[in-house]
Design a protein around this motif. Sequence first.
Motif, PDB file in Angstrom:
ATOM      1  N   ALA A 147       0.838  -1.205   0.000  1.00  0.00           N
ATOM      2  CA  ALA A 147       0.000   0.000   0.000  1.00  0.00           C
ATOM      3  C   ALA A 147       0.866   1.246   0.000  1.00  0.00           C
ATOM      4  N   VAL A 148       0.525   2.180  -0.908  1.00  0.00           N
ATOM      5  CA  VAL A 148       1.292   3.437  -0.967  1.00  0.00           C
ATOM      6  C   VAL A 148       0.310   4.610  -0.982  1.00  0.00           C
ATOM      7  N   PRO A 149       0.713   5.775  -0.487  1.00  0.00           N
ATOM      8  CA  PRO A 149      -0.184   6.942  -0.507  1.00  0.00           C
ATOM      9  C   PRO A 149      -0.519   7.334  -1.939  1.00  0.00           C
ATOM     10  N   LYS A 150      -1.818   7.667  -2.167  1.00  0.00           N
ATOM     11  CA  LYS A 150      -2.251   8.036  -3.518  1.00  0.00           C
ATOM     12  C   LYS A 150      -1.868   9.473  -3.832  1.00  0.00           C
ATOM     13  N   ARG A 151      -1.924  10.342  -2.803  1.00  0.00           N
ATOM     14  CA  ARG A 151      -1.704  11.776  -3.039  1.00  0.00           C
ATOM     15  C   ARG A 151      -0.582  12.270  -2.146  1.00  0.00           C
ATOM     16  N   LYS A 152       0.099  13.278  -2.619  1.00  0.00           N
ATOM     17  CA  LYS A 152       1.067  13.981  -1.762  1.00  0.00           C
ATOM     18  C   LYS A 152       0.310  14.623  -0.605  1.00  0.00           C
ATOM     19  N   MET A 153       0.858  14.527   0.599  1.00  0.00           N
ATOM     20  CA  MET A 153       0.233  15.188   1.744  1.00  0.00           C
ATOM     21  C   MET A 153       0.696  16.637   1.798  1.00  0.00           C
ATOM     22  N   SER A 154      -0.279  17.550   1.845  1.00  0.00           N
ATOM     23  CA  SER A 154       0.066  18.968   1.778  1.00  0.00           C
ATOM     24  C   SER A 154       0.811  19.410   3.032  1.00  0.00           C
ATOM     25  N   ARG A 155       1.572  20.472   2.880  1.00  0.00           N
ATOM     26  CA  ARG A 155       2.274  21.045   4.022  1.00  0.00           C
ATOM     27  C   ARG A 155       1.274  21.423   5.113  1.00  0.00           C
ATOM     28  N   SER A 156       0.112  21.919   4.675  1.00  0.00           N
ATOM     29  CA  SER A 156      -0.909  22.343   5.628  1.00  0.00           C
ATOM     30  C   SER A 156      -1.391  21.161   6.464  1.00  0.00           C
ATOM     31  N   ASN A 157      -1.672  20.051   5.783  1.00  0.00           N
ATOM     32  CA  ASN A 157      -2.162  18.888   6.524  1.00  0.00           C
ATOM     33  C   ASN A 157      -1.097  18.351   7.461  1.00  0.00           C
ATOM     34  N   THR A 158       0.153  18.311   6.986  1.00  0.00           N
ATOM     35  CA  THR A 158       1.245  17.842   7.833  1.00  0.00           C
ATOM     36  C   THR A 158       1.355  18.699   9.086  1.00  0.00           C
ATOM     37  N   ARG A 159       1.314  19.996   8.878  1.00  0.00           N
ATOM     38  CA  ARG A 159       1.484  20.908  10.022  1.00  0.00           C
ATOM     39  C   ARG A 159       0.272  20.863  10.934  1.00  0.00           C
ATOM     40  N   ALA A 160      -0.937  20.661  10.338  1.00  0.00           N
ATOM     41  CA  ALA A 160      -2.129  20.556  11.193  1.00  0.00           C
ATOM     42  C   ALA A 160      -2.020  19.320  12.095  1.00  0.00           C
ATOM     43  N   ARG A 161      -1.500  18.220  11.516  1.00  0.00           N
ATOM     44  CA  ARG A 161      -1.347  17.008  12.333  1.00  0.00           C
ATOM     45  C   ARG A 161      -0.321  17.245  13.432  1.00  0.00           C
ATOM     46  N   ARG A 162       0.784  17.874  13.044  1.00  0.00           N
ATOM     47  CA  ARG A 162       1.862  18.032  14.028  1.00  0.00           C
ATOM     48  C   ARG A 162       1.515  19.063  15.096  1.00  0.00           C
ATOM     49  N   SER A 163       0.513  19.911  14.815  1.00  0.00           N
ATOM     50  CA  SER A 163       0.143  20.898  15.831  1.00  0.00           C
ATOM     51  C   SER A 163      -0.442  20.219  17.072  1.00  0.00           C
ATOM     52  N   GLN A 164      -0.834  18.949  16.919  1.00  0.00           N
ATOM     53  CA  GLN A 164      -1.395  18.240  18.069  1.00  0.00           C
ATOM     54  C   GLN A 164      -0.310  17.564  18.909  1.00  0.00           C
ATOM     55  N   TRP A 165       0.929  17.623  18.465  1.00  0.00           N
ATOM     56  CA  TRP A 165       2.019  17.036  19.274  1.00  0.00           C
ATOM     57  C   TRP A 165       2.349  17.992  20.394  1.00  0.00           C
TER      58      TRP A 165
END
Lengths: 184, 62
Positions: B2-20
């Motif tokens: 299984a591989v990711p279909k789409r590039k993950m946007s910088r926004s989504n990456t940063r939104a996820r990491r904001s919860q760390w």
Amino acid sequence: MPTPTKGPRLGGGPAHERLILANLATALFEHRRITTTEAKAKRLRPLAERMVTFAKRGDLAARRRVMTVLKDKGVIHVLFTEIAPLVADRQGGYTRITKIGPRKGDNAPMAVIELVLEPLSPKQSTVAEATAATKRASKADKPAAAPVEDAPVEEAPVEEAPASATDEATTEPAEEKAVEADSK
Amino acid sequence: MAVPKRKMSRSNTRARRSQWKATPATLSTCSKCKAPRLSHQACPSCGAYGERTYAEAIRSDA
């Protein structure tokens, strides 16, 4: 008996864990107090306390059981002749683990595990005496109280049944109190 | 595989990491030296744990 350990062993496998724990136990009985990681201290505690229990029994069979774990005869001698008399009055809890914060190199949580060799505090010994005394007293009371309870029931047929019931109700809390005192 | 279909946007990456988020340590005060220490551990400044003292616990770099 402690619950068997779940999950991976210490070191590389079961044999490695046995060696680690045997070496830790040897060091503990040699120095009376060692600094190690929390995980190792927690695994060592049941083993070390079992060794002390064997040492308190003190016969040749117990010594041979200990020799299956500890390989240093000098340390076994110290355990049987010096440590066992010091914990003779103690009913378990021969070791104490105190956490001392993470290690500098790898941030592993560290702990000091030591033998509890100081004599039982006077408070604990008086509590033991008091519980023994209450136990003796309650044993003396119960045979005396039982015939008194039985007698009215046998003599009084139907009319005094409620009265005897109230008697039982009054005696029951007293017995419960005695039981509570025993448990304390 | 299984591989990711789409590039993950910088926004989504940063939104996820904001919860760390780091949580504050639950500190208590040493009864002997009044320095902050972690609960259920010997005091890192004076080594006291209850009535007993553990020299192994003293940390100078902390």
